[in-house]
Design an enzyme around this catalytic site. Structure first.
Site: not given
Ligand code: THU
Length: 159
Positions: A72, A74, A111, A114
């Site tokens: 992610c 974050e 999520c 994170c």
């Molecule tokens: N994702 C993030 O980078 N941060 C979040 O807080 C939520 C989800 C990304 C993970 C994945 O690459 C995409 O978003 C879809 O879930």
């Protein structure tokens, strides 16, 4: 039986109402969505993490054909900051997401993994991390990661 409530204060700002340093952090998170590698989800997330000394670390989600390998936005920002400046506490993070040709209308939420990762930094440095969640409709501001992850597992019972 006893019970208790856990309350989370969420402030909802129009971007122009934000303090200058928060506005700047949100703008960087928005810009970082362009650095996302997200050919599988088409959900481009950007993050910007501010440290206590004013340094800002950018992040964006980085996906992989083996899906769980990806990370992610974050945590890319957070781990880069920790690797580069472990002595400086993180104090604020902004997040934004771009999909289907536009930023999400609703503020994007971090999520659980994170939240867990960033909350440990609050514990480690004894300093809250302000959380700014961008949506085209406005920006949610939460005072700490702990507020987004109550009753967390903090490892204090580990031997
Ligand atoms: N994702 C993030 O980078 N941060 C979040 O807080 C939520 C989800 C990304 C993970 C994945 O690459 C995409 O978003 C879809 O879930």
């Amino acid at each position: 039986m006893k019970e208790f409530n856990i309350c989370t204060k969420v402030q909802f700002f129009a971007p122009e109402e934000l303090a200058e340093e928060d506005f700047k952090l949100v703008e960087m998170a928005k810009a970082m969505t362009a650095h996302s590698y997200s050919p599988y989800s088409h959900f481009a997330v950007g993050a910007a993490l501010r440290l206590a000394d004013g340094q800002i670390f950018p992040g964006s989600n980085q996906e992989n054909a083996s899906f769980p390998v990806g990370l992610c936005a974050e945590r890319t920002a957070f781990f880069a900051a920790q690797a580069s400046a472990p002595e400086v506490p993180p104090v604020a993070i902004a997040i934004a997401a771009f999909t289907d040709g536009a930023f999400t209308a609703k503020p994007v939420s971090p999520c659980g993994m994170c939240r867990q990762a960033l909350l440990e930094a609050e514990t480690r440095y004894g300093q809250p991390i302000r959380v700014l969640l961008y949506g085209a409709e406005g920006v949610y501001a939460i005072d700490s990661m702990k507020a987004l992850l109550p009753l967390d597992f903090d490892g204090s019972e580990l031997a």
